[in-house]
Structure formats: C-alpha cells, structure tokens
Enzyme design. Structure first.
Site, short mmCIF file in Angstrom:
data_model
loop_
_atom_site.label_atom_id
_atom_site.label_comp_id
_atom_site.label_asym_id
_atom_site.label_seq_id
_atom_site.Cartn_x
_atom_site.Cartn_y
_atom_site.Cartn_z
CG HIS A 255 -0.27 -0.28 2.51
ND1 HIS A 255 0.62 0.61 3.07
CD2 HIS A 255 -0.31 -1.34 3.35
CE1 HIS A 255 1.06 0.14 4.21
NE2 HIS A 255 0.52 -1.06 4.40
CG HIS B 259 4.30 -1.70 1.95
ND1 HIS B 259 3.00 -2.10 1.92
CD2 HIS B 259 4.89 -2.38 2.98
CE1 HIS B 259 2.78 -3.00 2.88
NE2 HIS B 259 3.90 -3.19 3.53
CD GLN C 275 6.79 -11.00 10.82
OE1 GLN C 275 7.83 -11.14 10.19
NE2 GLN C 275 6.19 -9.83 10.95
#
Ligand code: PAF
Length: 282
Positions: free
Chosen positions: A34, A37, A61
C-alpha cells in the site's frame, strides 16, 4: 525489475552492485503493498543508487495461525506496483528457501521485546528478528527502511543491527506513518475489515490526534483513560493496550516531564482484526 527467488542469486547480484560502488536501499515487506510501503520505497530511491524490495510472509512472526492464514497475498498486483515505482530488484523467496530447516535462534533485546507488542504477541519480535537477520545477510544493504507505524519494531531493528549484525554496516532509517484520508494508519490488515469496521477504525487515529491536543490539560493517567474510554465506546473496537512512553526507550512514563520525546502506542481489536497505531507527542 529483476526478480530473484533464491538467496544465492540475489546475494551474488547485490555483491556485484556493491563492487561497482553502488549504494543499496532495502525495503523488507510481507507484500499486499500500500502507500505506506510505497513511501518507504520512495525514501530508498531518494537515498540510494539501487532499491531492493523483499516480499515474504514470514510464518515465524505470527503467534496466531489464523492471522497468518488470512494475511492478504497478492504478488501479481504487488509486482505491478513495484514496477510502477521503478524498483530495481525484487526478492520473493518461498518458505523452503528462507527456512530450509527450523530456525531455533533466540534473540535477546532486553526489556524492549517483552513489553507492548512483545507482551501481547509472544514470540513475535523473535520471529521478526529471525527473518530480518537472514534478509540482511542475504541483502547486505547500505540502508534499510522501516515505517514508524510499527514503532517498536523499528526500535528493535536498531537494536538487532547493534547487537547481532556488527559484521554488516546497515543503517536503519525510520519513515513517517502514512494515513488514509480519515486518519487510519495504512496497513495490509485494513483490507480485512468489513465496511462497518473500516468506518469505526478511523476512531483510533482520530482519538490519538485529539489526545495530542489534550496533553497540556490532562495528566498522563487521565489521558490514557480518555483514549481507552473513547475508543471502547465504539461497539466494533476493543483496546488491547494504550501506553504512553519515552519515545527513545519505550519505558512507560507516569508524568509528562519524565521524558523529552514522548509517544502514545496503541493496539485495538476491530472485530477479529488487530490494528496498531501511535502518536508522537512532541
Ligand atoms: O513490517 C513487516 O512487514 C515485517 O515485520 C517485516 C519487517 C517485513 C519482517 O517480516
């Protein structure tokens, strides 16, 4: 854009470029790109000769398997966006390539990975450190770019480089939060919100902006209560934590004069989707 799927190939290419004297900017991502970034990519392009992006949804993660499963994946759209930004290199490995065997390394960041996100998402920052340390070894960049929406992650990345990656010379560059028109911090997880939830989610940032205006009128404790109560009034939202901390150390403060730079950090459940945001008070 050059696209690599193996560590060896991308590493050879980066070393070749470094030998030619090029500076390398690196933007690690999990895809579903998006504007947030893209702003990191633009910072990298401004500062470096070559910009490298990685796309890898890192399983280690995610402490919640459902969260990993529903994480948005859209590689073809992402590639179009990267090409439009004139990114030089994309590294898009699969899981086998990144984890040929399980990664059992345990990273220690002192208290920094035990509080806030670390406390509520057990093992999250260890997983981030596992993947980013691998990525930094594969792509030994000059600079790596991280958004301040994940403020604690940015501080942990600084610590990762200091404590564990002294063999490299990577500078960690923080970039500002990019917001939607109504203030919601951009996140790949926003795509998972229903239209009703999406509308409600704007209250998170709007409350943080209001809180910033109220710092002179309320104590730290009162302001924390105001933020939690305001957001929890919305039936779609449930605050997991809101903490006011020293922006350098992330240690919580009880009085405004305890820290020079102060930050408010929040995690909120919007239905099943967990959103984070923060506001710098200086
Ligand atoms: O911020 C993210 O998107 C991820 O945590 C990162 C840094 C790409 C590691 O998987």
């Amino acid at each position: 854009m050059e696209i690599y799927k193996t560590k060896q190939e991308v590493n050879n290419r980066i070393n070749e470029l470094k030998k030619q004297g090029k500076t390398i900017g690196f933007v690690p991502t999990m895809g579903a790109l998006h504007e947030g970034h893209l702003s990191l990519i633009r910072c990298s392009k401004r500062d470096n000769d070559i910009t490298v992006v990685s796309i890898f949804v890192n399983p280690t993660q995610f402490n919640d398997p459902k969260d990993l499963e529903r994480y948005p994946r859209m590689i073809d759209k992402d590639i179009e966006k990267l090409e439009a930004e004139k990114v030089d290199i994309l590294f898009a490995p699969d899981e086998k390539e990144m984890y040929p065997e399980p990664d059992t390394r345990q990273f220690d960041f002192g208290y920094l990975d035990k509080i806030l996100e670390g406390k509520h998402r057990q093992g999250h920052f260890n997983g981030v450190a596992q993947v980013v340390s691998k990525l930094f070894d594969i792509i030994p960049a000059t600079r790596a770019y991280f958004g301040k929406k994940d403020y604690q992650q940015y501080l942990i990345m600084r610590e990762l480089v200091k404590r564990y990656m002294q063999h490299l010379d990577i500078e960690i560059i923080p970039c500002p939060i990019i917001r939607e028109k109504d203030g919601l911090a951009m996140s790949s997880r926003n795509l998972l919100l229903s239209p009703e939830q999406r509308k409600s989610a704007a209250l998170i940032s709007q409350t943080l902006f209001r809180a910033k205006e109220l710092t002179n009128m309320m104590s730290v404790g009162e302001l924390k209560q105001f933020v939690v109560d305001t957001i929890n009034q919305n039936p779609h939202l449930k605050v997991e934590y809101f903490e006011i901390a020293d922006a350098e150390t992330l240690l919580p403060i009880e009085n405004w004069d305890e820290a020079k730079e102060k930050i408010g950090l929040i995690a909120v459940y919007c239905g099943e989707i967990r959103l984070i945001d923060n506001i710098e008070f200086n």
